[in-house]
Design a protein around this motif. Structure first.
Motif, PDB file in Angstrom:
ATOM      1  N   ALA A  56       0.818  -1.215   0.000  1.00 18.30           N
ATOM      2  CA  ALA A  56       0.000   0.000   0.000  1.00 18.30           C
ATOM      3  C   ALA A  56       0.852   1.266   0.000  1.00 18.30           C
ATOM      4  O   ALA A  56       0.327   2.364  -0.179  1.00 18.30           O
ATOM      5  CB  ALA A  56      -0.925  -0.004   1.211  1.00 18.30           C
ATOM      6  N   GLY A  57       2.168   1.130   0.234  1.00 13.15           N
ATOM      7  CA  GLY A  57       3.049   2.296   0.300  1.00 13.15           C
ATOM      8  C   GLY A  57       2.821   3.134   1.541  1.00 13.15           C
ATOM      9  O   GLY A  57       2.993   4.352   1.515  1.00 13.15           O
ATOM     10  N   ASP A  58       2.445   2.479   2.635  1.00 13.09           N
ATOM     11  CA  ASP A  58       2.115   3.169   3.885  1.00 13.09           C
ATOM     12  C   ASP A  58       3.310   3.108   4.844  1.00 13.09           C
ATOM     13  O   ASP A  58       3.428   2.191   5.651  1.00 13.09           O
ATOM     14  CB  ASP A  58       0.884   2.524   4.512  1.00 13.09           C
ATOM     15  CG  ASP A  58       0.387   3.230   5.744  1.00 13.09           C
ATOM     16  OD1 ASP A  58       1.088   4.122   6.269  1.00 13.09           O
ATOM     17  OD2 ASP A  58      -0.718   2.880   6.206  1.00 13.09           O
ATOM     18  N   ALA A  59       4.192   4.101   4.729  1.00  9.40           N
ATOM     19  CA  ALA A  59       5.425   4.112   5.530  1.00  9.40           C
ATOM     20  C   ALA A  59       5.136   4.167   7.028  1.00  9.40           C
ATOM     21  O   ALA A  59       5.859   3.562   7.823  1.00  9.40           O
ATOM     22  CB  ALA A  59       6.298   5.303   5.122  1.00  9.40           C
ATOM     23  N   GLY A  60       4.093   4.868   7.429  1.00  7.41           N
ATOM     24  CA  GLY A  60       3.757   4.948   8.850  1.00  7.41           C
ATOM     25  C   GLY A  60       3.393   3.595   9.425  1.00  7.41           C
ATOM     26  O   GLY A  60       3.843   3.221  10.510  1.00  7.41           O
ATOM     27  N   SER A  61       2.571   2.848   8.707  1.00  8.38           N
ATOM     28  CA  SER A  61       2.210   1.507   9.171  1.00  8.38           C
ATOM     29  C   SER A  61       3.413   0.577   9.144  1.00  8.38           C
ATOM     30  O   SER A  61       3.584  -0.241  10.055  1.00  8.38           O
ATOM     31  CB  SER A  61       1.078   0.928   8.316  1.00  8.38           C
ATOM     32  OG  SER A  61      -0.122   1.616   8.568  1.00  8.38           O
ATOM     33  N   VAL A  62       4.258   0.707   8.125  1.00 12.34           N
ATOM     34  CA  VAL A  62       5.479  -0.108   8.068  1.00 12.34           C
ATOM     35  C   VAL A  62       6.316   0.159   9.322  1.00 12.34           C
ATOM     36  O   VAL A  62       6.811  -0.782   9.953  1.00 12.34           O
ATOM     37  CB  VAL A  62       6.288   0.175   6.782  1.00 12.34           C
ATOM     38  CG1 VAL A  62       7.678  -0.455   6.860  1.00 12.34           C
ATOM     39  CG2 VAL A  62       5.542  -0.329   5.559  1.00 12.34           C
ATOM     40  N   ALA A  63       6.456   1.409   9.707  1.00 14.02           N
ATOM     41  CA  ALA A  63       7.245   1.755  10.893  1.00 14.02           C
ATOM     42  C   ALA A  63       6.669   1.112  12.149  1.00 14.02           C
ATOM     43  O   ALA A  63       7.401   0.505  12.941  1.00 14.02           O
ATOM     44  CB  ALA A  63       7.305   3.273  11.056  1.00 14.02           C
ATOM     45  N   THR A  64       5.365   1.224  12.331  1.00 15.52           N
ATOM     46  CA  THR A  64       4.723   0.674  13.527  1.00 15.52           C
ATOM     47  C   THR A  64       4.829  -0.845  13.555  1.00 15.52           C
ATOM     48  O   THR A  64       5.140  -1.435  14.595  1.00 15.52           O
ATOM     49  CB  THR A  64       3.251   1.109  13.582  1.00 15.52           C
ATOM     50  OG1 THR A  64       3.198   2.535  13.622  1.00 15.52           O
ATOM     51  CG2 THR A  64       2.550   0.543  14.805  1.00 15.52           C
ATOM     52  N   GLU A  87      15.970  -0.494  13.097  1.00 16.60           N
ATOM     53  CA  GLU A  87      16.556   0.448  12.135  1.00 16.60           C
ATOM     54  C   GLU A  87      15.562   0.791  11.027  1.00 16.60           C
ATOM     55  O   GLU A  87      15.442   1.941  10.610  1.00 16.60           O
ATOM     56  CB  GLU A  87      17.863  -0.119  11.583  1.00 16.60           C
ATOM     57  CG  GLU A  87      18.967  -0.100  12.633  1.00 16.60           C
ATOM     58  CD  GLU A  87      20.226  -0.865  12.248  1.00 16.60           C
ATOM     59  OE1 GLU A  87      20.217  -1.587  11.212  1.00 16.60           O
ATOM     60  OE2 GLU A  87      21.221  -0.754  12.991  1.00 16.60           O
ATOM     61  N   ALA A  88      14.804  -0.198  10.587  1.00 20.91           N
ATOM     62  CA  ALA A  88      13.781   0.053   9.571  1.00 20.91           C
ATOM     63  C   ALA A  88      12.653   0.912  10.147  1.00 20.91           C
ATOM     64  O   ALA A  88      12.119   1.787   9.455  1.00 20.91           O
ATOM     65  CB  ALA A  88      13.221  -1.265   9.041  1.00 20.91           C
ATOM     66  N   ALA A  89      12.292   0.677  11.406  1.00 21.12           N
ATOM     67  CA  ALA A  89      11.236   1.480  12.041  1.00 21.12           C
ATOM     68  C   ALA A  89      11.660   2.943  12.161  1.00 21.12           C
ATOM     69  O   ALA A  89      10.851   3.849  11.939  1.00 21.12           O
ATOM     70  CB  ALA A  89      10.888   0.912  13.414  1.00 21.12           C
ATOM     71  N   VAL A  90      12.930   3.172  12.487  1.00 21.07           N
ATOM     72  CA  VAL A  90      13.440   4.545  12.553  1.00 21.07           C
ATOM     73  C   VAL A  90      13.358   5.189  11.168  1.00 21.07           C
ATOM     74  O   VAL A  90      12.863   6.314  11.019  1.00 21.07           O
ATOM     75  CB  VAL A  90      14.893   4.581  13.095  1.00 21.07           C
ATOM     76  CG1 VAL A  90      15.536   5.942  12.872  1.00 21.07           C
ATOM     77  CG2 VAL A  90      14.909   4.214  14.579  1.00 21.07           C
ATOM     78  N   ASP A  91      13.829   4.484  10.171  1.00 18.39           N
ATOM     79  CA  ASP A  91      13.809   5.015   8.810  1.00 18.39           C
ATOM     80  C   ASP A  91      12.389   5.340   8.353  1.00 18.39           C
ATOM     81  O   ASP A  91      12.111   6.441   7.868  1.00 18.39           O
ATOM     82  CB  ASP A  91      14.466   4.009   7.856  1.00 18.39           C
ATOM     83  CG  ASP A  91      14.503   4.504   6.424  1.00 18.39           C
ATOM     84  OD1 ASP A  91      14.897   5.679   6.204  1.00 18.39           O
ATOM     85  OD2 ASP A  91      14.147   3.735   5.527  1.00 18.39           O
ATOM     86  N   SER A  96       7.708   8.865   7.245  1.00 16.27           N
ATOM     87  CA  SER A  96       6.262   9.053   7.353  1.00 16.27           C
ATOM     88  C   SER A  96       5.881  10.235   8.237  1.00 16.27           C
ATOM     89  O   SER A  96       4.755  10.702   8.184  1.00 16.27           O
ATOM     90  CB  SER A  96       5.613   7.789   7.921  1.00 16.27           C
ATOM     91  OG  SER A  96       5.979   7.612   9.288  1.00 16.27           O
ATOM     92  N   GLY A  97       6.833  10.684   9.071  1.00 12.03           N
ATOM     93  CA  GLY A  97       6.506  11.736  10.025  1.00 12.03           C
ATOM     94  C   GLY A  97       5.748  11.218  11.238  1.00 12.03           C
ATOM     95  O   GLY A  97       5.196  11.993  12.013  1.00 12.03           O
ATOM     96  N   ARG A  98       5.718   9.925  11.438  1.00 10.52           N
ATOM     97  CA  ARG A  98       5.024   9.327  12.579  1.00 10.52           C
ATOM     98  C   ARG A  98       5.941   9.426  13.800  1.00 10.52           C
ATOM     99  O   ARG A  98       6.712   8.534  14.107  1.00 10.52           O
ATOM    100  CB  ARG A  98       4.652   7.887  12.269  1.00 10.52           C
ATOM    101  CG  ARG A  98       3.635   7.349  13.250  1.00 10.52           C
ATOM    102  CD  ARG A  98       3.069   6.031  12.845  1.00 10.52           C
ATOM    103  NE  ARG A  98       2.003   6.190  11.875  1.00 10.52           N
ATOM    104  CZ  ARG A  98       1.271   5.178  11.445  1.00 10.52           C
ATOM    105  NH1 ARG A  98       1.492   3.965  11.885  1.00 10.52           N
ATOM    106  NH2 ARG A  98       0.324   5.377  10.558  1.00 10.52           N
TER     107      ARG A  98
END
Length: 177
Positions: A56-64, A87-91, A96-98
Motif C-alpha cells: 500500500a506504500g504506507d510508511a507509517g504503518s510499516v514503521a509501527t 533500524e527500519a522502524a526509525v527510517d 512518514s513523520g510518525r
C-alpha cells in the motif's frame, strides 16, 4: 472476543482487496495476539501486515509494524532481527513523520545499542531524542534520562551518569513508578 472480531475484520479486509485496510486489520490482530502472549501468531499476523503495508506504500504503518516485530524478536532473543526491525522502524518513522513511532524506535534502538556495546550508535539515537526533549511525553523523557545515564557511564563519566540516574529516578517517581 477481540481475537474473533479481529479475525473477522481480517476476512472482510481480504475480501475488500485493499492492502491498506488489510494491513490495519492484520496489525490490530497481531497487537491483540502479542498482548495475549501468542507471539508466533502475532509474528505471522505482523509479517503479513508488513507485506500489505509495503504494498500500500504506507510508511507509517510499516514503521509501527516493524517496531512491533522488533519487540517479538527481542523477546525471542534474536537481536540481529531486532536491530534490523528497529533500524527500519526509525527510517520509516522519519519518512512518514510518525513521531510517536519514531521516538519509541529510537529509544529501543539506543537501549539495544548500549547493551551491545555500540555506544557511538546509541548516542546518535539519544542525541536525536534529546533535541526534542521538551516535546517528549513524561514516560519517554524518563527513559531518555536512563539511556543518557547509561551512555555516560559507558564513556566513564560517572559523575554525569550518577546525576542523570538521579534525575531519571525523580522522573519515574513523578510518574508514580
Amino acid at each position: 472476543e477481540a481475537k474473533a472480531s479481529l479475525e473477522r475484520a481480517v476476512e472482510l479486509a481480504r475480501s475488500a482487496g485493499e492492502a491498506r485496510i488489510l494491513s490495519v486489520a492484520l496489525g490490530s490482530l497481531g497487537f491483540a495476539l502479542q498482548r495475549a502472549g501468542e507471539l508466533e501468531g502475532a509474528k505471522r499476523a505482523y509479517e503479513e501486515a508488513l507485506a500489505a503495508a509495503e504494498q500500500a506504500g504506507d510508511a507509517g504503518s510499516v514503521a509501527t509494524i516493524r517496531l512491533n516485530l522488533a519487540g517479538i524478536a527481542k523477546k525471542g532473543g534474536d537481536l540481529s532481527t531486532t536491530l534490523e526491525h528497529l533500524e527500519a522502524a526509525v527510517d520509516m518513522g522519519q519518512r512518514s513523520g510518525r513521531r510517536a513511532t519514531l521516538r519509541q524506535a529510537l529509544l529501543n534502538l539506543a537501549n539495544l545499542d548500549l547493551y551491545l556495546g555500540r555506544t557511538a550508535r546509541a548516542e546518535a539515537s539519544i542525541d536525536k531524542l534529546a533535541a526534542e526533549r521538551g516535546a517528549l511525553p513524561p514516560q519517554l523523557a524518563a527513559q531518555l534520562l536512563s539511556l543518557e545515564g547509561e551512555a555516560a557511564a559507558k564513556r566513564g563519566d560517572h559523575a554525569l551518569a550518577e546525576g542523570l540516574c538521579e534525575r531519571c529516578a525523580e522522573a519515574y517517581e513523578a510518574l508514580g513508578r
